[in-house]
Design a protein around this motif. Structure first.
Motif, short mmCIF file in Angstrom:
data_model
loop_
_atom_site.label_atom_id
_atom_site.label_comp_id
_atom_site.label_asym_id
_atom_site.label_seq_id
_atom_site.Cartn_x
_atom_site.Cartn_y
_atom_site.Cartn_z
N ALA A 97 1.97 -3.10 -3.18
CA ALA A 97 1.69 -4.10 -2.14
C ALA A 97 2.82 -4.12 -1.11
CB ALA A 97 1.51 -5.47 -2.77
N ALA A 98 4.06 -4.07 -1.60
CA ALA A 98 5.21 -4.08 -0.68
C ALA A 98 5.17 -2.85 0.23
CB ALA A 98 6.51 -4.11 -1.48
N LEU A 99 4.80 -1.71 -0.34
CA LEU A 99 4.74 -0.48 0.45
C LEU A 99 3.63 -0.58 1.49
CD1 LEU A 99 5.57 2.39 1.05
CD2 LEU A 99 4.29 3.15 -0.93
N GLU A 100 2.45 -1.03 1.06
CA GLU A 100 1.31 -1.08 1.98
C GLU A 100 1.49 -2.14 3.06
OE1 GLU A 100 -2.31 0.82 -0.62
OE2 GLU A 100 -2.05 -1.36 -0.70
N ALA A 101 2.16 -3.25 2.70
CA ALA A 101 2.34 -4.32 3.69
C ALA A 101 3.35 -3.92 4.76
CB ALA A 101 2.80 -5.59 2.99
N GLY A 102 4.16 -2.91 4.46
CA GLY A 102 5.15 -2.48 5.45
C GLY A 102 6.21 -3.54 5.70
N THR A 103 6.45 -4.38 4.72
CA THR A 103 7.42 -5.47 4.92
C THR A 103 8.64 -5.30 4.03
OG1 THR A 103 6.23 -6.73 3.25
CG2 THR A 103 5.65 -7.14 5.55
N ASN A 104 8.81 -4.09 3.52
CA ASN A 104 9.92 -3.84 2.61
C ASN A 104 11.26 -4.09 3.32
OD1 ASN A 104 10.71 -2.87 0.03
ND2 ASN A 104 11.42 -0.99 1.04
N PRO A 105 12.15 -4.91 2.72
CA PRO A 105 13.36 -5.32 3.45
C PRO A 105 14.34 -4.19 3.75
CG PRO A 105 13.39 -6.12 1.17
CD PRO A 105 12.02 -5.56 1.41
N LYS A 106 14.24 -3.03 3.06
CA LYS A 106 15.17 -1.93 3.34
C LYS A 106 14.58 -0.91 4.32
CE LYS A 106 17.68 -0.36 -0.24
NZ LYS A 106 18.03 0.08 -1.61
N GLY A 107 13.28 -0.98 4.60
CA GLY A 107 12.65 -0.02 5.50
C GLY A 107 11.53 0.73 4.82
N ASP A 108 11.04 1.79 5.49
CA ASP A 108 9.88 2.54 5.01
C ASP A 108 10.26 3.54 3.92
OD1 ASP A 108 7.40 3.84 4.81
OD2 ASP A 108 8.04 5.34 6.28
N PRO A 109 9.76 3.36 2.71
CA PRO A 109 10.13 4.25 1.60
C PRO A 109 9.74 5.71 1.83
CG PRO A 109 9.15 2.23 0.76
CD PRO A 109 8.94 2.22 2.25
#
Lengths: 163, 163, 163, 163, 163, 163
Positions: free
Chosen positions: A47-59
């Protein structure tokens, strides 16, 4: 955590080992290797990956670049590996149904192959996916790291079953 | 080789990312992490390991040392990882029924955890097992790399299900 | 290519120099540094960047990650620099009217400052912009690398004129 | 500190980028590159350099050696750069009217050029001049880093305008 | 070249070794270590050094800087060594009657000592003296590398006999 | 601790030195080098080694692997050394009457020799023996590091007197 480990008798090994195999006499020829691996994502990590809201950036972007850079560190990490002048590298990191899929292809003109460089690229890319998403879940798993194909060298070409 | 990769829209990410998370304000406290992984060996690779006749030397010893050394290279490989002064590391590499089992525990006194250091130690050890045995088989697989447990830090302790 | 270089008499230097300055007695406190630099792009390089058709990929993303990773290599590059446990880093790489602008902020809790870490991040990011676009133009120039601000440490805070 | 950055749409880039360009098919030929850069010194930094009383030692000697060593770290810093076996390097660091002048020439026999190695040598040397003199002034600036000339390779020879 | 080597039975070692010793519980205190070494010069190598006509440059200056830089690479080279944030280093390289004398002092505030950092600085400096003069003679010898003194840590201070 | 050091006048050196010697024009040919060194063990260190009860693990195994890995770090440590693609390496570490004997042989196909790689392997292996046993004695000494033999290159073959 481990079962009762059965370590083979070290004294079986020939005197003077380990050593870095001598490839001085082998010709420098074109060699390629492709490896893959998977990063399994629990629902919160996905979900964090798909939401694009990961606090460190795009994995996926970070992993791709880290894998490319990682392929150049292979001889630092694999103790008996020859240093190889990589002449091309390509790392794909995509989100699939089953998780994040990493596929790396490495090329060289050298007296020995680049399987370890491709596997190192996959592994380093996977570790970076993990690092980018570890705040979302502690149950991420890196799995299925294997050689898909290689070309060149005296042992000939190889293609994993079903590839 | 990959299916139709679905890459999330990068533009979702906040401006200025990726970045290395700021841990300046966090206290340096004792933290530990334990991770594991498996190297699955096809019969020929297992036979070469058990016979102790591997031409490069003993895979388990090399992997153990490479894993220990690898834990110190984490910040070189994981692009957004903080450099951590590792204060203790322990890597076990044993031959089990299911393959070679790698278990790494890393300790530090730092403002952030050592999960990535433990996972890197496991991964690098596994790559070295692969390298030592790749002449025997091209179908070796590295799998099941995951965090088993961690202690310390504000997110609290963790233990993988069933561990 | 250089004019008549005037090298100062080395014998002026005190015996036993160079040396890495002793900071053992200084307290570990929070320190930050921000540095900037510019990559001047000839029209063909700017066009390649704006068109997004660069054959190696996006220069700004690569530069940002390379700068973050580069900040961790400072003590490897700057011979007399102390190794510093960076606790946070942020590198912005944006396309402006005057060229590509790189701004890096680095944080640590250490007995010495992180000016060199911020400057190294800027420099490494700039080199990566250059590398990504060098096929488009050989007249790219990296320029204006300077410290914008620092906080912490006994020499006090600093802010560049006009910042 | 930056104006309103205008980042090009990443989605313009072709799928699978960034990547390390494949040079496997290119012949290994003699290639050279010369780059330059300047370190602008405020009066106090220049005075410290000329007096030869700098507490860390002679900046020019340290910079020269750091630049030579730095040329060998290029592939560690420039993420998509091929590792190149440098076969010769020369770094000149001289004090001129306008500041410290750094000129680096790098040679190799390889399938790709050494522009990045020469530019990295200049950059690393400049960072070391900065580090050696930063106690004297916080307003030092590194500037004018550019390629002066290159020879070899399919793109032919190059000489910067007016060189 | 070696006599009949007598390797102790590896099976004597406790299960799970080697490991990086856990120092997590130890306090970070000031520690220093001083080590020395000698580079014995055959007459031709000494003549080349004294004449100052060595084609690669001045061996003593290069060695001094290489030793300082080398002290920061200790944890990369010594597999079970903890990474230590060196807070000061001083390497003296002087020409004496008996050869080139290298003396290195390293300081840190850490939970473990810096003997290995001082010994690595001496060793790396010595290798650089060798490299700078090897064109003049192949019979150079590096010898007498030992700890002169250490302070701090629970094992207390140490001073080599006669120092 | 040192006598009155006599440093040769740096101004004797030709302008522009030090530099990495240009070997671009030299042919890549097979080259080998063998070096040796000794680690002298006080009685307590020897007893710890022979008893196999050393708390960090087996010094000889660790040293052998560290030496192999160390040979790949030569160009990082020896500032003016060319990076060399090592094609084979063999490090023997045995316990003898006089101490621990380290013998390293390195091979390459390159335009320059591998003496420094063999000497670095010996040195790094010796430092690791020291580190593994330093808890048992502070009076360990590393000594007698020298080139035993080399083959290949325009300067011809070499064999140390009496080897």
């Amino acid at each position: 955590m481990a079962g009762a480990g059965k370590t083979p008798e070290l004294t079986h090994f020939r005197d003077g080992l380990p050593r870095m195999v001598d490839v001085s006499g082998k010709a420098s020829t074109l060699r390629t290797a492709t490896a893959e691996g998977w990063v399994r994502l629990p629902p919160e990590a996905r979900a964090a990956l798909e939401a694009g809201t990961n606090p460190k950036g795009d994995p996926l972007t970070v992993a791709r670049l880290a894998g490319l850079a990682g392929s150049k560190r292979t001889a630092d990490l694999v103790l008996l590996c020859h240093p190889i002048p990589v002449t091309g590298a390509d790392v794909q990191v995509t989100l699939e149904e089953e998780g994040v899929h990493v596929v790396a292809t490495v090329r060289t003109t050298a007296p020995t192959g680049v399987e370890m460089e491709a596997l190192t690229a996959v592994t380093v890319a996977s570790l970076n996916v993990y690092d980018m998403l570890k705040a979302a879940s502690k149950a991420i798993e890196v799995t299925g790291i294997r050689l898909l194909a290689k070309t060149g060298g005296k042992s000939g070409d190889y293609r994993a079953p079903g590839v």
